[in-house]
Scaffold this active site. Structure first.
Site, PDB file in Angstrom:
ATOM      1  CD  GLU A   1      45.523  30.275  37.418  1.00 13.81           C
ATOM      2  OE1 GLU A   1      45.949  30.197  36.257  1.00 13.81           O
ATOM      3  OE2 GLU A   1      46.203  30.727  38.366  1.00 13.81           O
TER       4      GLU A   1
ATOM      5  CG  ASP B   1      42.906  36.648  46.584  1.00 10.74           C
ATOM      6  OD1 ASP B   1      43.527  35.977  45.741  1.00 10.74           O
ATOM      7  OD2 ASP B   1      43.471  37.384  47.408  1.00 10.74           O
TER       8      ASP B   1
ATOM      9  CG  ASN C   1      44.168  38.046  39.268  1.00  7.50           C
ATOM     10  OD1 ASN C   1      43.227  38.232  40.028  1.00  7.50           O
ATOM     11  ND2 ASN C   1      45.093  37.147  39.485  1.00  7.50           N
TER      12      ASN C   1
ATOM     13  CG  ASP D   1      43.723  26.671  34.841  1.00  8.16           C
ATOM     14  OD1 ASP D   1      44.565  26.831  35.731  1.00  8.16           O
ATOM     15  OD2 ASP D   1      43.551  27.460  33.910  1.00  8.16           O
TER      16      ASP D   1
END
Length: 381
Positions: free
Chosen positions: A293, A266, A257, A249
């Site tokens: 993610e 991304d 983000n 993770d």
């Protein structure tokens, strides 16, 4: 703040008042008492310092947003796009109908039959709202109790198909006549058919690859991962060799983000995927984008210590990239990893196998992130 505002009678408030859960709740469409607009409430319970109910945090989405969003799609004159709760309650629909908001389509064949068998797929059924027969594509979302339906009118689809069929028939007749008159054209037609068959095989192979591959990272997708695990745990048989799983993770990814935008997010996911892929050297090892993610590495024929060493190599590889991340205390992008491995004929069920690796990942995050933890007997090393 409206004078005398009180939402204690709202469904979401009563839900959180009676349910002691911190999970978000998506309610039925209601009309806002502040603006008068139709909205979808998304709420979460708030507890006080001793764990008692202290209130509700509420966010709303205007249904007009979905009207504008759905208008971007070409669904013909009798097509439909519907957003509904998992219990069949309609939240938004294009085209809109009188009294459609809050109506239930749970008695429809899609909910009664198809969604119970599979969470996504296609089906030709009759609408319970307007009785139009449509070809639907449907999907129940993984993280939220929502179902998305998109349907094209069977009549419109068949009309287009009939036009195409008549055109095809005319072409075939012309080809047959031409073949009778010109033998050389027959030879060319055969060559064309062979070439088309080859292209179809190539296209079929490409489609199969796309169905098992994550489009963003190029890693295997969750469906492929579950199929491979299903082979290892087929019919409840004991595993015949050691198995290990690494769950990964990206630390503080939501903050990433928020700070840098989804495009940069991304690119961050792609960079981590490249670090994972570059450290896999054995045939049979499978790198997976598990969701969002979160990623995973399945290692058949590998024990827990070997998986731990590989996990550390991946973690160091991500750190070596030195991707800026102001929301991370270290100032760069880092990852947390959880490892679980089992010996020959000692692995639990497929579900427990994944859950233990995920539990080790949770411990790694709880212990400060940017680390690797191994699950062992209810704990970690």
């Amino acid at each position: 703040m409206p004078v005398g505002a009180n939402n204690a009678d709202r469904e979401y408030f009563q839900f959180h008042k009676t349910m002691d859960s911190s999970l978000p709740h998506i309610g039925q469409a209601i009309r806002s008492r502040t603006t008068g607009d139709w909205i979808i409430p998304i709420s979460r319970r708030v507890n006080d310092s001793v764990g008692n109910f202290a209130g509700v945090v509420l966010a709303t989405i205007e249904l007009a947003y979905f009207d504008r969003f759905f208008d971007r799609f070409d669904i013909g004159t009798k097509g439909v796009i519907t957003l509904a709760m998992a219990d069949g309650t309609v939240l938004a629909r294009r085209p809109t109908m009188e009294n459609v908001r809050g109506a239930s389509i749970a008695d429809g064949e899609l909910f009664r039959k198809y969604l119970k068998e599979r969470y996504e797929g296609t089906a030709t059924v009759q609408s319970v709202l307007d009785h139009e027969i449509r070809l639907y594509g449907y999907k129940r979302l993984d993280r939220y109790p929502l179902v998305v339906l998109a349907g094209l009118s069977e009549h419109e689809v068949l009309d287009e198909w009939r036009q195409y069929a008549w055109r095809s028939l005319a072409i075939i007749v012309c080809v047959v006549v031409a073949n009778l008159l010109f033998g050389v054209l027959l030879f060319q037609q055969i060559r064309f058919g062979l070439n088309a068959e080859s292209q179809l095989r190539i296209a079929s192979h490409s489609l199969e690859k796309l169905a098992l591959q994550d489009s963003l990272t190029g890693l295997a997708n969750r469906r492929h991962f579950q199929e491979i695990l299903g082979l290892e745990f087929a019919n409840g048989q004991a595993n015949l060799h050691p198995l290990s799983l690494i769950m990964i993770d990206i630390d503080f990814f939501k903050s990433y983000n928020d700070n840098y935008g989804h495009v940069a997010g991304d690119k961050c996911i792609i960079a981590v995927a490249e670090c994972i892929r570059s450290n896999l050297n054995r045939t049979g090892d499978l790198a997976v984008r598990y969701g969002g993610e979160e990623m995973a590495v399945f290692l058949p024929y590998s024990e827990a210590q070997g998986a731990f060493q590989l996990a550390e190599k991946i973690r160091q590889s991500v750190l070596a990239r030195a991707i800026e991340h102001q929301g991370n205390p270290s100032g760069i992008v880092s990852i947390s990893l959880g490892v679980y491995g089992c010996q020959t004929q000692e692995c639990p069920t497929m579900e427990a196998f994944v859950e233990r690796a995920d539990a080790a990942l949770y411990i790694a995050k709880h212990e400060g992130r940017n680390r690797t933890e191994i699950w062992q007997g209810g704990g970690s090393l």
